[in-house]
Design a protein around this motif. Structure first.
Motif, PDB file in Angstrom:
ATOM      1  N   PRO A  39       0.489  -0.591   0.317  1.00 50.94           N
ATOM      2  CA  PRO A  39      -0.343  -0.333   0.062  1.00 50.94           C
ATOM      3  C   PRO A  39       0.756   1.241   0.041  1.00 50.94           C
ATOM      4  CG  PRO A  39       0.039  -0.882   2.607  1.00 50.94           C
ATOM      5  CD  PRO A  39       0.991  -1.889   1.173  1.00 50.94           C
ATOM      6  N   PHE A  40       2.238   0.796  -0.429  1.00 49.70           N
ATOM      7  CA  PHE A  40       3.347   2.768   0.244  1.00 49.70           C
ATOM      8  C   PHE A  40       2.882   3.212  -1.094  1.00 49.70           C
ATOM      9  CE2 PHE A  40       5.557  -1.184   2.007  1.00 49.70           C
ATOM     10  CZ  PHE A  40       4.562  -0.740   2.925  1.00 49.70           C
ATOM     11  N   GLN A  41       2.099   3.405  -2.235  1.00 49.96           N
ATOM     12  CA  GLN A  41       2.134   5.035  -3.102  1.00 49.96           C
ATOM     13  C   GLN A  41       0.701   4.860  -3.313  1.00 49.96           C
ATOM     14  OE1 GLN A  41       3.347   4.048  -6.668  1.00 49.96           O
ATOM     15  NE2 GLN A  41       5.340   4.882  -5.978  1.00 49.96           N
ATOM     16  N   GLY A  42      -0.434   4.151  -1.969  1.00 50.80           N
ATOM     17  CA  GLY A  42      -1.474   4.387  -1.746  1.00 50.80           C
ATOM     18  C   GLY A  42      -2.356   4.187  -2.766  1.00 50.80           C
ATOM     19  N   SER A  43      -2.597   3.070  -3.309  1.00 56.00           N
ATOM     20  CA  SER A  43      -2.702   3.285  -4.935  1.00 56.00           C
ATOM     21  C   SER A  43      -4.024   2.404  -5.313  1.00 56.00           C
ATOM     22  CB  SER A  43      -2.006   3.543  -5.548  1.00 56.00           C
ATOM     23  OG  SER A  43      -1.009   4.815  -5.736  1.00 56.00           O
ATOM     24  N   GLY A  44      -3.344   1.105  -3.993  1.00 52.15           N
ATOM     25  CA  GLY A  44      -4.356  -0.238  -4.711  1.00 52.15           C
ATOM     26  C   GLY A  44      -5.950   0.071  -5.381  1.00 52.15           C
TER      27      GLY A  44
END
Ligand SMILES: Cc1cc2nc3c(=O)[nH]c(=O)nc-3n(C[C@H](O)[C@H](O)[C@H](O)COP(=O)(O)OP(=O)(O)OC[C@H]3O[C@@H](n4cnc5c(N)ncnc54)[C@H](O)[C@@H]3O)c2cc1C
Length: 452
Positions: A329-334
């Motif tokens: 989840p580290f680019q807040g993009s799923g």
């Protein structure tokens, strides 16, 4: 004069009523010749009690689906082309924390409570999803795809979309079937994508009343700003949601030496804060945040290995969202990527419903357009996690484990200088999220159709 389509309606079954499935249902409902049914395994539609961030393009998609006014009510967000601070980064694994980077992004990040976001989606759906319909398997026949549910009922559709999350039953059925017909090396690769893979990262999520934090720390940064408190192998994200009434907190602990091993225990469960001693020497803001939380939801972060296709060989079954490309989840993009999948798939199916384009072509183009992008974002998200944990990712050439960026012998200015450069790298790898526009998706669909 527009001509009325004489084509038979297309029956699309969406398995899974998460963000991806609901956005797809909404987008498809604009096409009168598509009949949409959402089958959700749970007895009610539910979302985890936590925050979510949405970047520019997913927001534009929601706006185009008519959700903007309602989304504005539940977020802090006003779309703009100005560069604003999306996150502040601090080195926090020391008594006196230090700012080392401010991530400036075009338009910033829309922050919401997931439950509010889901309510907006549900309120806009023309038809109620069918709940308690857990898909077990499906069978393709000459008259359509038959879906088999755990309650021993079944249904038929022309196109099945697996939006059923990381442990997707649709992905399992699809890959097992294709593996049976594939040469042994390909079959092995297909089977390896059935089970999700543990990233080595565990997340602990909680939402706390802002008033509780303000009572012990009235000037706490997380009351007003999206914050990232970072340190070697551990970090916290904290940001205000619900008009500043609540603070979303996610604590991440990484063990990259365990990546791709089997996670021992339930992936998701409620727990007390037994990891808090690990943050005993972190700056006071971090300790204050943790003090305010009684219970966390532990979340072992799993991903889906890169699939060779998001679409079955028959081009009647497609995977979308986490079922296709669950990522760290580290680019807040799923969820943003799930929304983009839904938008592209709905555009293509809409064309198939209203023109001479075949359903096979629609699904194959969906795979062509979406798979490279989503899988690239998944790789970037994995690297971003390492940056947050003050680690340098291994290269393809070196392989192995990430290496430490900041060493004990580094002076404070040297550490901050290194972290500042890391911030630049982080922003550079992430800039796709605030520079891509919805019109580029429309052009990709247009170009792909023109090439047919
Ligand atoms: C800690 C954390 C933070 C995150 N933060 C962000 C963020 O800020 N921004 C962002 O864009 N993304 C974020 N994500 C990722 C995001 O949450 C997911 O990518 C997104 O929710 C996936 O949506 P989905 O609809 O594909 O799957 P899910 O949300 O998993 O939905 C799947 C649905 O299918 C149902 N289902 C499952 N199996 C079956 C079955 N057999 N039959 C019928 N129904 C079934 C489930 O009950 C569920 O309702 C984060 C993830 C984590 C773990």
């Amino acid at each position: 004069m527009p001509t009325r389509s004489t084509k038979k309606p297309i029956r699309v079954a969406i398995c899974g009523g998460g963000i991806g499935g609901l956005v797809l249902a909404l987008a498809l409902s604009r096409h009168p010749t598509i009949i949409v049914d959402v089958y959700e395994g749970a007895s009610t539609l539910g979302e985890v009690g936590a925050g979510i961030g949405l970047w520019r393009r997913p927001w534009q998609i929601l706006a185009q689906l008519g959700l903007e006014a309602d989304m504005k009510k539940i977020t802090n967000y006003e779309p703009s082309d100005n560069f604003v601070a999306a996150f502040r980064y601090r080195k926090s694994d020391q008594e006196t924390g230090l700012d080392f980077y401010t991530l400036l992004t075009k338009g910033g990040l829309a922050l919401a409570h997931r439950v509010d976001f889901q309510r907006v989606l549900i309120n806009h759906l023309p038809n109620t999803p069918h709940c308690s319909k857990r898909l077990c398997s499906y069978k393709e026949t000459s008259s359509g795809i038959r879906l088999y549910f755990a309650d021993e009922t079944s249904a038929v559709c022309d196109i099945l979309v697996g939006a059923d999350g990381i442990r997707s039953a649709v992905r399992r059925s699809l890959l097992l079937r294709e593996a049976q017909e594939a040469p042994s090396d390909v079959a092995e690769q297909l089977r390896s994508c059935i089970e999700p893979c543990w990233s080595g990262v565990v997340c602990y999520r909680a939402v706390l009343p802002a008033a509780r934090l303000a009572a012990i720390s009235p000037h706490h940064r997380a009351l007003h700003l999206p914050m990232q408190y970072t340190g070697t192998s551990n970090h916290l994200v904290a940001y205000p949601i619900s008009g500043g009434q609540l603070i979303n907190v996610a604590v991440f602990r990484a063990r990259y030496d365990r990546e791709d091993t089997v996670f021992d225990g339930p992936w998701v469960h409620n727990m007390q804060c037994d990891f808090i001693p690990a943050f005993g020497k972190w700056e006071p803001e971090v300790r204050q945040l943790l003090e305010c939380i009684d219970e966390f939801k532990q979340w072992a972060i799993h991903t889906v290995r890169p699939l060779p296709s998001f679409v079955s060989r028959s081009a009647r079954v497609a995977l979308l969202g986490d079922a296709a490309h669950a990522m760290q989840p580290f680019q807040g993009s799923g969820a943003g990527q799930a929304i983009e999948d839904a938008y592209v798939l709905a555009s293509l199916l809409g064309r198939a419903a209203e023109s001479r384009m075949s359903l096979d072509s629609a699904l194959r183009l969906y795979d062509d357009i979406r798979r490279p992008v989503a899988q690239d974002v998944a790789c970037r998200s994995r690297r971003a996690g390492m940056y947050y944990h003050h680690l340098i990712p291994p290269t393809d050439a070196t392989g192995g484990l990430p290496s430490l960026l900041v060493h004990d012998e580094d002076s404070e200015p040297a550490a901050i200088e290194k972290l500042g450069r890391l911030g630049d790298l982080l922003a550079w790898e992430w800039q796709w999220a605030w520079t891509r526009e919805i019109v580029e998706l429309d052009i990709a669909v247009e170009d792909a159709c023109a090439r047919l």
